[in-house]
Design an enzyme around this catalytic site. Structure first.
Site, PDB file in Angstrom:
ATOM      1  N   PRO A 128      -9.749 -22.087 -73.883  1.00 28.59           N
ATOM      2  CA  PRO A 128      -9.175 -22.507 -75.807  1.00 28.59           C
ATOM      3  C   PRO A 128      -7.724 -22.926 -76.170  1.00 28.59           C
ATOM      4  O   PRO A 128      -7.023 -23.802 -76.691  1.00 28.59           O
ATOM      5  CB  PRO A 128     -10.003 -21.987 -76.373  1.00 28.59           C
ATOM      6  N   ILE A 157     -12.336 -28.503 -67.933  1.00 27.87           N
ATOM      7  CA  ILE A 157     -12.432 -28.566 -66.286  1.00 27.87           C
ATOM      8  C   ILE A 157     -13.284 -29.700 -65.416  1.00 27.87           C
ATOM      9  O   ILE A 157     -14.192 -29.544 -65.825  1.00 27.87           O
ATOM     10  CB  ILE A 157     -13.338 -26.896 -66.089  1.00 27.87           C
ATOM     11  N   ILE A 337      -1.735 -59.197 -71.153  1.00 21.49           N
ATOM     12  CA  ILE A 337      -1.548 -60.524 -70.520  1.00 21.49           C
ATOM     13  C   ILE A 337      -2.964 -60.904 -70.067  1.00 21.49           C
ATOM     14  O   ILE A 337      -2.974 -62.190 -70.286  1.00 21.49           O
ATOM     15  CB  ILE A 337      -0.763 -60.191 -68.677  1.00 21.49           C
ATOM     16  N   GLU A 363      -2.722 -31.198 -65.881  1.00 18.92           N
ATOM     17  CA  GLU A 363      -2.266 -30.832 -63.994  1.00 18.92           C
ATOM     18  C   GLU A 363      -0.610 -30.492 -65.217  1.00 18.92           C
ATOM     19  O   GLU A 363       0.333 -30.686 -64.175  1.00 18.92           O
ATOM     20  CB  GLU A 363      -1.826 -31.097 -63.425  1.00 18.92           C
TER      21      GLU A 363
HETATM   22  N1  COS Z   1       6.515 -21.315 -58.490  1.00 18.92           N
HETATM   23  C1  COS Z   1       6.356 -20.185 -58.080  1.00 18.92           C
HETATM   24  N2  COS Z   1       6.710 -19.302 -58.776  1.00 18.92           N
HETATM   25  C2  COS Z   1       6.729 -19.715 -60.599  1.00 18.92           C
HETATM   26  C3  COS Z   1       6.182 -20.929 -60.754  1.00 18.92           C
HETATM   27  C4  COS Z   1       6.807 -21.776 -60.048  1.00 18.92           C
HETATM   28  N3  COS Z   1       6.194 -23.181 -59.513  1.00 18.92           N
HETATM   29  N4  COS Z   1       7.065 -21.655 -61.735  1.00 18.92           N
HETATM   30  C5  COS Z   1       7.052 -20.556 -61.855  1.00 18.92           C
HETATM   31  N5  COS Z   1       7.419 -19.721 -61.261  1.00 18.92           N
HETATM   32  C6  COS Z   1       7.112 -18.438 -61.908  1.00 18.92           C
HETATM   33  C7  COS Z   1       8.362 -17.766 -62.288  1.00 18.92           C
HETATM   34  O1  COS Z   1       8.786 -16.752 -61.158  1.00 18.92           O
HETATM   35  C8  COS Z   1       7.716 -16.675 -63.065  1.00 18.92           C
HETATM   36  O2  COS Z   1       8.193 -15.608 -62.029  1.00 18.92           O
HETATM   37  P1  COS Z   1       9.500 -13.992 -62.179  1.00 18.92           P
HETATM   38  O3  COS Z   1       9.217 -13.145 -63.821  1.00 18.92           O
HETATM   39  O4  COS Z   1       8.501 -13.141 -61.065  1.00 18.92           O
HETATM   40  O5  COS Z   1      10.196 -15.177 -62.024  1.00 18.92           O
HETATM   41  C9  COS Z   1       7.007 -16.386 -63.414  1.00 18.92           C
HETATM   42  O6  COS Z   1       6.055 -17.767 -62.788  1.00 18.92           O
HETATM   43  C10 COS Z   1       6.352 -16.990 -64.933  1.00 18.92           C
HETATM   44  O7  COS Z   1       7.439 -18.548 -65.152  1.00 18.92           O
HETATM   45  P2  COS Z   1       8.147 -18.556 -66.328  1.00 18.92           P
HETATM   46  O8  COS Z   1       8.885 -17.562 -67.379  1.00 18.92           O
HETATM   47  O9  COS Z   1       8.943 -20.280 -65.485  1.00 18.92           O
HETATM   48  O10 COS Z   1       6.863 -18.679 -67.893  1.00 18.92           O
HETATM   49  P3  COS Z   1       6.804 -19.649 -68.452  1.00 18.92           P
HETATM   50  O11 COS Z   1       5.748 -18.584 -69.521  1.00 18.92           O
HETATM   51  O12 COS Z   1       7.569 -20.371 -69.296  1.00 18.92           O
HETATM   52  O13 COS Z   1       5.682 -21.361 -68.350  1.00 18.92           O
HETATM   53  C11 COS Z   1       5.550 -23.335 -67.318  1.00 18.92           C
HETATM   54  C12 COS Z   1       5.905 -21.716 -67.227  1.00 18.92           C
HETATM   55  C13 COS Z   1       5.552 -24.188 -68.798  1.00 18.92           C
HETATM   56  C14 COS Z   1       6.544 -23.728 -66.902  1.00 18.92           C
HETATM   57  C15 COS Z   1       4.511 -22.669 -66.708  1.00 18.92           C
HETATM   58  O14 COS Z   1       4.020 -22.405 -67.702  1.00 18.92           O
HETATM   59  C16 COS Z   1       3.775 -24.217 -66.963  1.00 18.92           C
HETATM   60  O15 COS Z   1       3.428 -24.747 -65.425  1.00 18.92           O
HETATM   61  N6  COS Z   1       2.401 -24.718 -67.899  1.00 18.92           N
HETATM   62  C17 COS Z   1       1.397 -25.502 -67.349  1.00 18.92           C
HETATM   63  C18 COS Z   1       0.665 -25.266 -66.672  1.00 18.92           C
HETATM   64  C19 COS Z   1      -0.306 -26.778 -66.567  1.00 18.92           C
HETATM   65  O16 COS Z   1      -0.537 -27.124 -65.182  1.00 18.92           O
HETATM   66  N7  COS Z   1      -1.589 -26.304 -66.617  1.00 18.92           N
HETATM   67  C20 COS Z   1      -2.212 -27.431 -67.287  1.00 18.92           C
HETATM   68  C21 COS Z   1      -3.634 -27.183 -66.703  1.00 18.92           C
HETATM   69  S1  COS Z   1      -4.222 -27.376 -64.992  1.00 18.92           S
HETATM   70  S2  COS Z   1      -5.172 -28.898 -65.116  1.00 18.92           S
END
Ligand code: COS
Length: 380
Positions: A128, A157, A337, A363
């Site tokens: 949530p 989910i 269209i 995603e």
């Molecule tokens: N591959 C490997 N590691 C990753 C990564 C990737 N693609 N993206 C981030 N990480 C790692 C970072 O390196 C960091 O690790 P370290 O502290 O060891 O360096 C850790 O994960 C945290 O990353 P970060 O500090 O960038 O986290 P944030 O909270 O700033 O968030 C985003 C990063 C916004 C990119 C992430 O939260 C995200 O992708 N959110 C969306 C998730 C999503 O797709 N939700 C949909 C639900 S699933 S349908």
């Protein structure tokens, strides 16, 4: 870059196209209307090898590349995005995650059945209050020696009720932040695991989206994927590949709508001629075609990056960001269209327009893709 498709890729593409025409198209409007899960169609997709496309044949998969997977996603999504999302989640988020990071025992127990389509899986990260802000997991998995005790709620989910195996992301050690998160394999039927109500959605209405509730669910430690604390990285790495699948889905939705609009414009008459002869319509088709081709190149590039072992975080995010925008723009124009006919269900484009929207949300929303892209291009 050379995107000439190999003979094998062309065969896979043709098989998916035929299957979509012959087995997804019949009943697609009714399934959408009734929010009915495509049970029979999913079974057939398992038989055709679409549910474990990139998995090694020794674990029951088809052993194909990511580009073949993208081609299949595109073809299925032209007709029925509710079915293609099942393919996307099972391949990218569940099978890939288990094959890349699971133990041999987990692969034998779960991957073989998931890849063959005997069962399907779900990926449970969103909550949530933790969809985009994925590090803020409230679901807890407390370490009790040889098992974890799982508590919390997951939202939106995909395959929520139809899955048998769920990869659940949960916080074990709050102090450690994202380094205290684990990914656990949870089976349907484990005591304390309840499936919440089904969501009544705008689009992909045939797919079953549920909340999930975990009340003191005892999960054996051998069901943890990777080392203690690997769960967040596992989620990020898995989602990076998932985004290629959703980008291909968006591309398929856009091309499905475009093809319908083009054929319609060639037969529908107004002001004494087929509407395709009016520049107002022809120019729309020109824009749609150009944007779809650009999206296709981004999707293929991301898939090739994954296949060649190059980094695909950036290319996958760009492909998803752009293709999902193209899906939205193209489907809106396809409805336009079709005029009045576009607004009724029989012509399919209104469904494609509704289905397109989710590709900008799940995603990783478009805004999240921009975070990933901007961080990647500015990090040096
Ligand atoms: N591959 C490997 N590691 C990753 C990564 C990737 N693609 N993206 C981030 N990480 C790692 C970072 O390196 C960091 O690790 P370290 O502290 O060891 O360096 C850790 O994960 C945290 O990353 P970060 O500090 O960038 O986290 P944030 O909270 O700033 O968030 C985003 C990063 C916004 C990119 C992430 O939260 C995200 O992708 N959110 C969306 C998730 C999503 O797709 N939700 C949909 C639900 S699933 S349908």
């Amino acid at each position: 870059m050379d995107f000439t498709l190999t003979e094998e890729q062309l065969m896979v593409q043709e098989a998916a196209r035929e299957f979509a025409q012959n087995e997804l198209l019949p009943g697609v409007i009714e399934r959408d209307e009734a929010q009915r899960f495509p049970t029979e169609q999913v079974k057939r997709m398992g038989e055709l090898g679409f549910l474990g496309m990139m998995v090694d044949p020794k674990y029951g998969g088809s052993g194909l590349d990511t580009l073949s997977y993208a081609l299949v996603m595109e073809e299925l999504s032209k007709i029925d995005a509710s079915s293609s999302v099942v393919v996307s989640v099972n391949n990218s988020l569940v099978c890939y995650g288990l094959e890349a990071y699971g133990s041999e025992e987990q692969k034998q127990n779960y991957l073989t059945r998931l890849a063959s389509g005997e069962i399907i899986g779900a990926f449970c990260l969103s909550e949530p209050e933790a969809g985009s802000d994925a590090t803020s997991q409230k679901t807890t998995a407390l370490d009790k020696g040889d098992h974890y005790i799982l508590n919390g709620t997951k939202n939106w989910i995909t395959n929520g009720n139809s899955a048998s195996v769920y990869i659940v992301i949960a916080q074990t050690d709050k102090e450690k932040g994202h380094k205290g998160i684990n990914a656990l394999i949870v089976e349907k039927g484990m005591p304390g695991f309840e499936i919440g109500p089904k969501e009544n959605k705008l689009g992909i209405r045939g797919s079953d989206t549920h909340s999930l509730i975990f009340n003191d669910v005892k999960v054996p430690k051998k069901n943890r994927i990777g080392e203690d604390g690997f769960g967040f990285k596992f989620a990020m790495k898995t989602l990076a590949g998932g985004r290629i699948g959703i980008a291909a889905q968006a591309l398929g939705i856009a091309s499905g709508a475009y093809e319908l609009a083009k054929e319609y414009a060639k037969v529908r008459k107004a002001f004494g001629t087929e509407i395709v002869n009016h520049q107002a319509i022809a120019f729309k088709l020109a824009d749609m075609h150009t944007q779809i081709e650009a999206a296709r190149l981004l999707v293929y590039k991301a898939a090739k990056d994954k296949d060649t072992g190059a980094d695909y975080d950036l290319s996958g995010a760009m492909a998803k960001l752009y293709a999902s925008q193209v899906a939205m723009d193209t489907t809106i124009e396809a409805v336009q269209i079709h005029g009045g006919n576009g607004f009724v269900k029989d012509y399919h484009v209104e469904r494609l327009m509704r289905d397109a929207k989710i590709t900008q949300i799940y995603e990783g929303t478009s805004e999240i893709q921009k975070i990933v892209i901007s961080r990647s291009i500015t990090k040096d």
